[in-house]
Design a protein around this motif. Structure first.
Motif, PDB file in Angstrom:
ATOM      1  N   GLY A  72       0.915  -1.215  -0.132  1.00 32.35           N
ATOM      2  CA  GLY A  72       0.013  -0.045   0.008  1.00 32.35           C
ATOM      3  C   GLY A  72       0.792   1.186  -0.041  1.00 32.35           C
ATOM      4  O   GLY A  72       0.330   2.209   0.282  1.00 32.35           O
ATOM      5  N   LYS A  73       2.206   1.186  -0.568  1.00 27.26           N
ATOM      6  CA  LYS A  73       2.974   2.480  -0.411  1.00 27.26           C
ATOM      7  C   LYS A  73       2.259   3.436  -1.216  1.00 27.26           C
ATOM      8  O   LYS A  73       2.452   5.026  -0.981  1.00 27.26           O
ATOM      9  CB  LYS A  73       4.195   2.023  -1.082  1.00 27.26           C
ATOM     10  CG  LYS A  73       5.042   0.941   0.089  1.00 27.26           C
ATOM     11  CD  LYS A  73       6.508   0.748  -0.436  1.00 27.26           C
ATOM     12  CE  LYS A  73       6.510   0.186  -1.897  1.00 27.26           C
ATOM     13  NZ  LYS A  73       5.850  -1.179  -2.038  1.00 27.26           N
ATOM     14  N   SER A  74       1.713   3.162  -2.480  1.00 28.61           N
ATOM     15  CA  SER A  74       1.150   4.056  -3.646  1.00 28.61           C
ATOM     16  C   SER A  74      -0.067   4.806  -2.829  1.00 28.61           C
ATOM     17  O   SER A  74      -0.428   5.878  -2.989  1.00 28.61           O
ATOM     18  CB  SER A  74       0.975   3.369  -4.899  1.00 28.61           C
ATOM     19  OG  SER A  74       2.156   3.026  -5.443  1.00 28.61           O
ATOM     20  N   THR A  75      -0.844   3.908  -2.342  1.00 30.18           N
ATOM     21  CA  THR A  75      -2.119   4.590  -1.576  1.00 30.18           C
ATOM     22  C   THR A  75      -1.755   5.521  -0.495  1.00 30.18           C
ATOM     23  O   THR A  75      -2.299   6.425  -0.207  1.00 30.18           O
ATOM     24  CB  THR A  75      -2.953   3.467  -0.967  1.00 30.18           C
ATOM     25  OG1 THR A  75      -3.319   2.407  -2.246  1.00 30.18           O
ATOM     26  CG2 THR A  75      -4.157   3.960  -0.499  1.00 30.18           C
ATOM     27  N   LEU A  76      -0.670   4.993   0.234  1.00 35.12           N
ATOM     28  CA  LEU A  76      -0.128   5.790   1.357  1.00 35.12           C
ATOM     29  C   LEU A  76       0.362   7.078   0.832  1.00 35.12           C
ATOM     30  O   LEU A  76       0.068   8.247   1.233  1.00 35.12           O
ATOM     31  CB  LEU A  76       0.789   5.257   2.207  1.00 35.12           C
ATOM     32  CG  LEU A  76       1.749   5.905   3.208  1.00 35.12           C
ATOM     33  CD1 LEU A  76       0.490   6.423   4.496  1.00 35.12           C
ATOM     34  CD2 LEU A  76       2.790   5.003   3.846  1.00 35.12           C
ATOM     35  N   LEU A  77       1.129   7.209  -0.451  1.00 36.43           N
ATOM     36  CA  LEU A  77       1.710   8.289  -1.080  1.00 36.43           C
ATOM     37  C   LEU A  77       0.685   9.270  -1.287  1.00 36.43           C
ATOM     38  O   LEU A  77       0.889  10.341  -1.344  1.00 36.43           O
ATOM     39  CB  LEU A  77       2.934   7.803  -2.084  1.00 36.43           C
ATOM     40  CG  LEU A  77       3.360   9.044  -2.695  1.00 36.43           C
ATOM     41  CD1 LEU A  77       4.335   9.880  -1.653  1.00 36.43           C
ATOM     42  CD2 LEU A  77       4.459   8.413  -3.741  1.00 36.43           C
ATOM     43  N   LEU A  78      -0.531   8.683  -2.178  1.00 33.39           N
ATOM     44  CA  LEU A  78      -1.464   9.549  -2.242  1.00 33.39           C
ATOM     45  C   LEU A  78      -2.201  10.207  -1.668  1.00 33.39           C
ATOM     46  O   LEU A  78      -2.603  11.458  -1.604  1.00 33.39           O
ATOM     47  CB  LEU A  78      -2.416   8.470  -3.440  1.00 33.39           C
ATOM     48  CG  LEU A  78      -3.570   9.244  -3.931  1.00 33.39           C
ATOM     49  CD1 LEU A  78      -3.054  10.367  -5.074  1.00 33.39           C
ATOM     50  CD2 LEU A  78      -4.513   8.362  -4.944  1.00 33.39           C
ATOM     51  N   LEU A  79      -2.548   9.379  -0.368  1.00 32.27           N
ATOM     52  CA  LEU A  79      -3.332  10.066   0.864  1.00 32.27           C
ATOM     53  C   LEU A  79      -2.421  11.004   1.355  1.00 32.27           C
ATOM     54  O   LEU A  79      -3.207  12.105   1.719  1.00 32.27           O
ATOM     55  CB  LEU A  79      -3.893   8.934   1.588  1.00 32.27           C
ATOM     56  CG  LEU A  79      -4.637   7.984   1.347  1.00 32.27           C
ATOM     57  CD1 LEU A  79      -4.796   6.831   2.213  1.00 32.27           C
ATOM     58  CD2 LEU A  79      -6.392   8.607   0.688  1.00 32.27           C
ATOM     59  N   PHE A  80      -1.098  10.877   1.358  1.00 32.97           N
ATOM     60  CA  PHE A  80      -0.323  11.783   1.984  1.00 32.97           C
ATOM     61  C   PHE A  80      -0.195  13.227   1.233  1.00 32.97           C
ATOM     62  O   PHE A  80      -0.113  14.240   1.837  1.00 32.97           O
ATOM     63  CB  PHE A  80       1.099  11.092   2.297  1.00 32.97           C
ATOM     64  CG  PHE A  80       2.263  12.090   2.795  1.00 32.97           C
ATOM     65  CD1 PHE A  80       1.915  12.421   4.126  1.00 32.97           C
ATOM     66  CD2 PHE A  80       3.370  12.317   2.348  1.00 32.97           C
ATOM     67  CE1 PHE A  80       2.932  13.357   4.665  1.00 32.97           C
ATOM     68  CE2 PHE A  80       4.228  13.229   2.845  1.00 32.97           C
ATOM     69  CZ  PHE A  80       4.109  13.385   4.215  1.00 32.97           C
TER      70      PHE A  80
END
Length: 722
Positions: free
Chosen positions: A25-33
């Motif tokens: 979930g790195k990409s999702t975390l980056l997008l939410l961030f």
């Protein structure tokens, strides 16, 4: 997210690395961030507006960049980031303006997609990141844990960067999510509910066994399904696995829809579901009936423990297509998706761009098609004007030259070959110019990477030089080197100039029709003026070449009126081509920033460019043929010959340099071969609709790199092809 952003904004310098295993979930975390950073920036700007003058400089604008299409062998990282910023956000302006924003720190690059770069290229990309961000420029990077650890073993990747890790999901949270997504009913509801019950029971047993081992004084890590998947070599873990297996088998003996699931498969499934990607794909299996004689639950229950994650990927993609397709369509859809995935794996890409599909064909196919077009046109025209022998010779010469030219420009793609020549010419020109450093931005005035000024010239040279060179070489044998030189110049100009006018490159969106501010009249007038001047110069060169060939018999050619007539004739032709050039430049004007971008819109824009080219050429040729009919008694034969040449030119040049005709050729060939459907764009749109693909601007991507790799490696699903 609010706490994470507060911690990040307090960093000096603001540099963060997000690590984690594949599918964590790195990409999702980056997008939410990134979204939370935007909200924080908006609140800060509103607060500064209330305070009035004397407020601090606004924080950097976070922008997401996917490194999946970055090739460190072709671009510097900052130049590539500036190019992507200028292309995706036209309001920024030129690539030079975007580069200034990056140098000043007004843009916070959020670099994602490092997982999707081919393994042999990851080290080079990390070296570029280390070099370009050696100073305190703000940056956020998402990277897999193992790759980042290997890079750190050599030297620091980002000096002064903080690191946060996206860890595996806690299994109780996974089960809460799966229970909530299962709902109250649906196909195989009892089987899935029983499977979840066994997973929850197994997790409880695992926690109890770990706690009991601790009481016995046996060193044991916290409860984790991986303890049961690979227990070999760990002290005390093998005994835990045996005790857990006995209890799991005892629970299965009591019956239930999921009794056939073995303890080994149960443990492997629990370990796989701690990945957010696998857990989200798993939920796609619940609500769909299956078109075959087996439900998704039955296929999953019979999977080998070592392949449970691949089975989830396969079943999830299958049920998504089966939900909206006829039962017999899945084998073909699976085959088409597998071909596209293999194509991306071969090219080392994750962006499924329709204009790069031509790379799936051997360059000899395009060379053969272009050679055939030129041979037919040259043979028919020369045979009609002279005789059959000369027609056969012209067909051989033109066909050979077009074959060689077509294979050359198709070897790496016309846009890449032209951009390589463009970059080479720019380097030679900037090497002679002194470099002046800008102290405010750190940029150099001698660096003009991304300057498109030479793009059309490069395209004309890439197509015209090999065509003219081969024609001149072949023509020098029967008639001598001087005649061969003349044939080469005329033949190279005949295809090189139109190719330069049309231009090689990626697809274009183009301007909105009848929209003000697109510079239609300015581009038309400018093109006509430049074409008139260039045509006059070419007419002077043509006069000098003829006079040299004629020698002592060229006395009348020395008259000023003959020189002026030659220059005027070519100047009028050049002005007509300039009108075409201005019109084509207008069609290639970037669309406004508020226009949407999608693969179909880009396809439509490039198709409109080629159609505009064909209409302009047909209109100019019609005027010329009308003049011939009015002033020549043999006009009908000349018009027939001219029509053949016109058709060849209208088809030959776009196939040589533009992506839409090459896409049509590739799609048709691959459809006849059975690799792709007839309507590929509709198929891709449907795959996007059912979430097998995701759309990123003008390209598609598979839902995750793991899905692409699975479809690219696995053989086609069982079932006869129609």
């Amino acid at each position: 997210m609010t706490g994470l952003v507060e911690s990040f904004t307090a960093l000096v310098p603001q540099r963060l690395v997000i690590i984690g295993p594949a599918g964590s979930g790195k990409s999702t975390l980056l997008l939410l961030f990134l979204l939370e950073l935007c909200r924080t920036r908006e609140r800060d700007l509103a607060g500064q507006g209330l305070r009035g003058e004397g407020a601090e400089a606004p924080p950097a604008v976070p922008v997401l960049f996917s490194l999946s299409s970055y090739d460190p062998r072709r671009h510097g990282l900052l130049d590539w980031l500036a190019g992507r910023l200028a292309a995706e956000y036209p309001e920024v302006g030129s690539a030079a303006s975007a580069r200034d924003l990056l140098h000043r720190g007004d843009v916070l690059p959020c670099l994602d997609g490092l997982d999707e770069i081919p393994e042999q290229r990851v080290g080079k990309v990390l070296n570029r990141i280390r070099r370009e961000f050696a100073t305190a420029r703000p940056v956020i990077l998402a990277c897999r844990t193992e790759e980042y650890r290997q890079a750190l073993a050599r030297e620091p990747v980002l000096h002064g960067a903080s690191v946060t890790e996206a860890r595996e999901l806690a299994f109780p949270h996974v089960m809460e999510y799966l229970r909530a997504s299962l709902g109250e009913g649906g196909p195989s509801h009892k089987e899935w509910a029983d499977l979840f019950g066994r997973l929850e029971h197994g997790w409880g047993v695992l926690e109890d066994e770990v706690a009991a081992a601790h009481e016995r004084g046996v060193p044991m890590p916290p409860p984790n399904w991986s303890l049961l998947v690979s227990p070999a070599g760990r002290s005390g873990v093998a005994e835990l696995g045996r005790r857990w297996t006995v209890q799991a088998e005892a629970a299965a003996a009591q019956g239930g829809p999921a009794r056939e699931v073995t303890p080994q498969l149960l443990a492997a499934l629990g370990a796989a579901l701690t990945s957010p990607l696998t857990a989200s794909l798993f939920t796609d299996l619940y609500g769909y009936t299956d078109v075959s004689d087996e439900t998704p639950f039955r296929r999953l229950a019979r999977a080998a423990p070592g392949t449970v994650r691949a089975a989830i990927l396969e079943n999830a993609v299958r049920v998504l297509f089966d939900h909206r397709l006829n039962p017999d369509d899945w084998p073909d859809a699976r085959e088409h998706l597998s071909f596209l995935a293999r194509h991306l794996e071969r090219t080392g890409r994750t962006d499924l761009a329709w204009w790069e599909l031509s790379g799936a064909l051997h360059h000899g196919i395009y060379g053969g098609l272009l050679g055939l077009l030129a041979a037919v046109a040259g043979g028919i025209t020369t045979a009609s004007a002279v005789d059959a022998g000369e027609g056969a010779l012209a067909a051989f010469q033109l066909g050979t030259a077009a074959l060689g030219t077509g294979m050359l420009v198709s070897w790496r793609g016309p846009d890449r070959v032209a951009s390589w020549l463009d970059e080479f010419l720019l380097k030679r020109s900037t090497a002679r110019r002194p470099r002046r450093e800008n102290p405010e931005t750190g940029t150099s005035s001698g660096s003009r990477a991304g300057d498109p000024r030479l793009g059309r010239t490069s395209t004309a040279l890439v197509v015209g030089l090999p065509m003219g060179g081969i024609l001149g070489f072949l023509g020098s044998f029967p008639d001598g080197p001087v005649v061969g030189l003349l044939i080469g110049i005329i033949g190279g100009s005949l295809v090189g100039v139109p190719a330069g006018l049309l231009g090689a490159g990626g697809p274009v969106r183009g301007p909105r029709w009848f929209r003000r501010g697109t510079g239609f009249l300015r581009r038309i007038a400018g093109g006509a003026g430049v074409g008139f001047a260039a045509g006059a110069a070419l007419g002077l060169l043509f006069w000098w070449t003829l006079r040299t060939i004629r020698g002592s018999d060229a006395g009348h050619m020395n008259r000023p009126t003959y020189v002026l007539a030659s220059m005027l004739l070519f100047a009028l032709v050049g002005m007509a081509l300039g009108l075409v050039s201005g019109f084509l430049r207008w069609l290639q004007t970037p669309a406004p920033a508020d226009d949407s971008t999608s693969p179909r819109i880009l396809l439509r824009g490039d198709r409109r460019l080629v159609a505009g080219w064909a209409l302009m050429i047909a209109g100019l040729a019609g005027l010329g043929m009308g003049w011939i009919m009015a002033n020549s008694s043999t006009g009908r034969g000349q018009i027939a010959e001219g029509s053949v040449l016109l058709m060849a030119l209208v088809l030959w040049v776009p196939i040589a340099v533009r992506p839409w005709p090459r896409y049509v050729v590739a799609r048709s060939w691959l459809w006849l071969r059975g690799d792709l459907p007839r309507d590929l764009m509709a198929f891709l749109e449907h795959a996007h609709k059912v979430s097998v693909l995701r759309q990123v601007g003008g390209v598609y991507q598979f839902r995750h790199k793991d899905v692409q790799e699975h479809l690219g490696m696995a053989p086609a699903d069982t079932g006869a092809r129609s």
